[in-house]
Write an enzyme that holds these catalytic residues in place. Structure first.
Site, PDB file in Angstrom:
ATOM      1  CG  ASN A  12     -10.244  -1.863  -5.917  1.00 38.56           C
ATOM      2  OD1 ASN A  12     -10.445  -2.634  -6.743  1.00 38.56           O
ATOM      3  ND2 ASN A  12      -9.982  -2.274  -4.656  1.00 38.56           N
ATOM      4  N   GLY A  40      -8.687   1.738  -3.920  1.00 37.65           N
ATOM      5  CA  GLY A  40      -7.599   0.664  -4.282  1.00 37.65           C
ATOM      6  C   GLY A  40      -6.371   1.443  -3.954  1.00 37.65           C
ATOM      7  CE  LYS A  41      -3.965  -2.227   0.931  1.00 40.44           C
ATOM      8  NZ  LYS A  41      -4.058  -1.793   2.104  1.00 40.44           N
ATOM      9  N   GLY A  42      -3.394   0.825  -5.165  1.00 38.71           N
ATOM     10  CA  GLY A  42      -2.516   1.408  -6.158  1.00 38.71           C
ATOM     11  C   GLY A  42      -2.830   2.946  -6.543  1.00 38.71           C
ATOM     12  CB  ALA A  43      -6.226   4.190  -7.638  1.00 40.59           C
ATOM     13  CG  ASN A 180       0.139  -2.646   8.697  1.00 35.47           C
ATOM     14  OD1 ASN A 180       0.579  -3.785   8.725  1.00 35.47           O
ATOM     15  ND2 ASN A 180      -1.156  -2.328   8.207  1.00 35.47           N
ATOM     16  N   GLY A 233      -2.068   4.940   5.435  1.00 34.04           N
ATOM     17  CA  GLY A 233      -0.946   4.093   5.041  1.00 34.04           C
ATOM     18  C   GLY A 233      -0.475   4.527   3.655  1.00 34.04           C
ATOM     19  CG  ASP A 234      -3.388   3.516   0.635  1.00 31.12           C
ATOM     20  OD1 ASP A 234      -2.585   2.524   0.516  1.00 31.12           O
ATOM     21  OD2 ASP A 234      -4.253   3.502   0.296  1.00 31.12           O
ATOM     22  CB  ALA A 264      -4.112  11.190   5.250  1.00 27.07           C
TER      23      ALA A 264
HETATM   24  P1  ATP Z   1      -4.339   2.406   6.757  1.00 25.79           P
HETATM   25  O1  ATP Z   1      -5.113   2.446   8.188  1.00 25.79           O
HETATM   26  O2  ATP Z   1      -4.129   3.464   6.094  1.00 25.79           O
HETATM   27  O3  ATP Z   1      -4.358   0.894   6.448  1.00 25.79           O
HETATM   28  P2  ATP Z   1      -1.835   1.316   7.828  1.00 25.79           P
HETATM   29  O4  ATP Z   1      -2.013   0.337   8.708  1.00 25.79           O
HETATM   30  O5  ATP Z   1      -1.006   0.848   6.578  1.00 25.79           O
HETATM   31  O6  ATP Z   1      -2.978   2.387   7.580  1.00 25.79           O
HETATM   32  P3  ATP Z   1      -0.753   3.210  10.111  1.00 25.79           P
HETATM   33  O7  ATP Z   1       0.649   2.397  10.591  1.00 25.79           O
HETATM   34  O8  ATP Z   1      -1.760   2.823  10.615  1.00 25.79           O
HETATM   35  O9  ATP Z   1      -0.612   2.461   8.578  1.00 25.79           O
HETATM   36  O10 ATP Z   1      -0.484   4.658   9.442  1.00 25.79           O
HETATM   37  C1  ATP Z   1       0.471   5.104   8.785  1.00 25.79           C
HETATM   38  C2  ATP Z   1       1.221   6.260   9.188  1.00 25.79           C
HETATM   39  O11 ATP Z   1       0.212   7.402   9.155  1.00 25.79           O
HETATM   40  C3  ATP Z   1       2.003   6.275  10.454  1.00 25.79           C
HETATM   41  O12 ATP Z   1       3.223   5.770  10.312  1.00 25.79           O
HETATM   42  C4  ATP Z   1       1.775   7.728  10.953  1.00 25.79           C
HETATM   43  O13 ATP Z   1       2.919   8.452  10.474  1.00 25.79           O
HETATM   44  C5  ATP Z   1       0.508   8.323  10.320  1.00 25.79           C
HETATM   45  N1  ATP Z   1      -0.666   8.045  11.221  1.00 25.79           N
HETATM   46  C6  ATP Z   1      -1.247   7.140  11.487  1.00 25.79           C
HETATM   47  N2  ATP Z   1      -2.337   7.182  12.481  1.00 25.79           N
HETATM   48  C7  ATP Z   1      -1.882   8.643  13.088  1.00 25.79           C
HETATM   49  C8  ATP Z   1      -2.494   9.288  14.091  1.00 25.79           C
HETATM   50  N3  ATP Z   1      -3.312   8.917  14.621  1.00 25.79           N
HETATM   51  N4  ATP Z   1      -1.737  10.624  14.309  1.00 25.79           N
HETATM   52  C9  ATP Z   1      -0.835  10.926  13.528  1.00 25.79           C
HETATM   53  N5  ATP Z   1      -0.403  10.117  12.353  1.00 25.79           N
HETATM   54  C10 ATP Z   1      -0.947   9.037  12.193  1.00 25.79           C
END
Ligand code: ATP
Length: 287
Positions: A12, A40-43, A180, A233-234, A264
């Protein structure tokens, strides 16, 4: 030698207007600042794995419009192999229209455009890889085709995001499912019906690996200064697949992915915040 990872997923361009209040339905607000970023999640996941040291092949679709090259720019800059990305005639590149208020709240509308054209044939055309990683922002048929091609020869992983109904076979046969808490609640027990690992991310609370519903290992989140969690998450997905494909044990792989994801969140944005291998090694060494 670097592991080779194939990603079948979305590409995206994120169009971001920030700094103005979020509009109510029918309202127009002015005074926002504009920026555009590849997304985009893939990219994002392809680039995450690449920055961490994998050779990455991306399969996806963009349009034949002026947004296509900006959407691919960071993948190209980091030498992700995009020769399997199709330019679909007469179709727009996928965009996410993102409004961010001064308080940091957002509204996002996604127009998936060319991402909806990713086909089974595109997925089957992936070259031989150590691992294949998919998400659910492209047609499910392409994901199933990628799984059929990969399960017998390498690691097949799916980030079940966004949560949508999927065939049972995907949940049963994938080697690794990544969710998640929201996605875990959506899939419920079906998540643990298969033969593979399930990785559950818990934001600032860390992450857990399960097999057949039984906890295998848990990793606390690394203690970092949080700037913007976009991309966490990515990064986690790209890093976990890379680490498992490298042959790291489950505990080490989970710790590696947690360290990468923590880095990240210390920088704004998605693709610009994806960490490099050296930074992850340093954080791991610090503990
Ligand atoms: P996104 O916001 O990218 O969609 P998501 O909901 O897919 O994220 P999360 O569970 O929020 O995924 O985060 C993924 C991983 O990132 C967590 O398992 C953790 O290892 C790391 N992470 C997220 N937030 C933090 C934080 N505040 N401090 C340290 N690590 C974090």
């Amino acid at each position: 030698m670097a592991v080779k990872i194939g990603v079948v997923g979305s590409i995206n361009l994120d169009l971001v207007a920030s700094g103005a209040p979020l509009p109510a339905p029918g309202e127009t607000v002015t005074g926002a600042r504009f920026a555009q970023h590849p997304g985009g999640k893939g990219a994002n996941q392809a680039l995450a794995a690449r920055r961490l040291g994998a050779d990455v092949v991306m399969v996806g679709c963009v349009g034949d419009d002026t947004l296509a090259e900006p959407a691919l720019a960071m993948l190209r800059a980091e030498a992700v192999d995009v020769s399997g990305v199709m330019f679909e005639v007469g179709v727009p590149t996928g965009v996410a229209l993102i409004a961010v208020s001064p308080e940091g709240e957002n509204q996002i509308t996604v127009a998936s455009g060319a991402n909806a054209q990713v086909s089974e044939r595109d997925a089957i055309n992936l070259p031989m890889c150590d691992a294949v990683l998919c998400q659910l922002e492209v047609p499910i048929q392409a994901v199933i085709a990628a799984m059929a091609a990969e399960v017998e020869r390498g690691l097949f992983a799916v980030n079940l995001a966004p949560a949508i109904e999927v065939p049972d076979s995907l949940l049963r046969l994938a080697d690794l499912l990544i969710v998640n808490e929201i996605e875990a609640a959506f899939y419920g027990d079906a998540l643990h019906a298969g033969k593979g690992l399930v990785a559950l991310t818990l934001g600032g609370e860390g992450a857990v690996l399960y097999r057949a519903g039984v906890e295998v290992v848990r990793a606390d989140a690394f203690d970092v200064a949080v700037v913007d969690t976009t991309g966490a998450g990515d990064t986690f997905c790209g890093a976990l697949v890379l680490a498992l494909a490298e042959g790291q044990g489950e505990a080490d792989a989970l710790r590696f992915a947690s360290a990468a994801a923590a880095l990240a969140v210390t920088k704004p944005g998605a693709q610009p915040s994806l960490p490099r291998r050296e930074a992850v090694e340093i954080l791991l060494a610090k503990g």
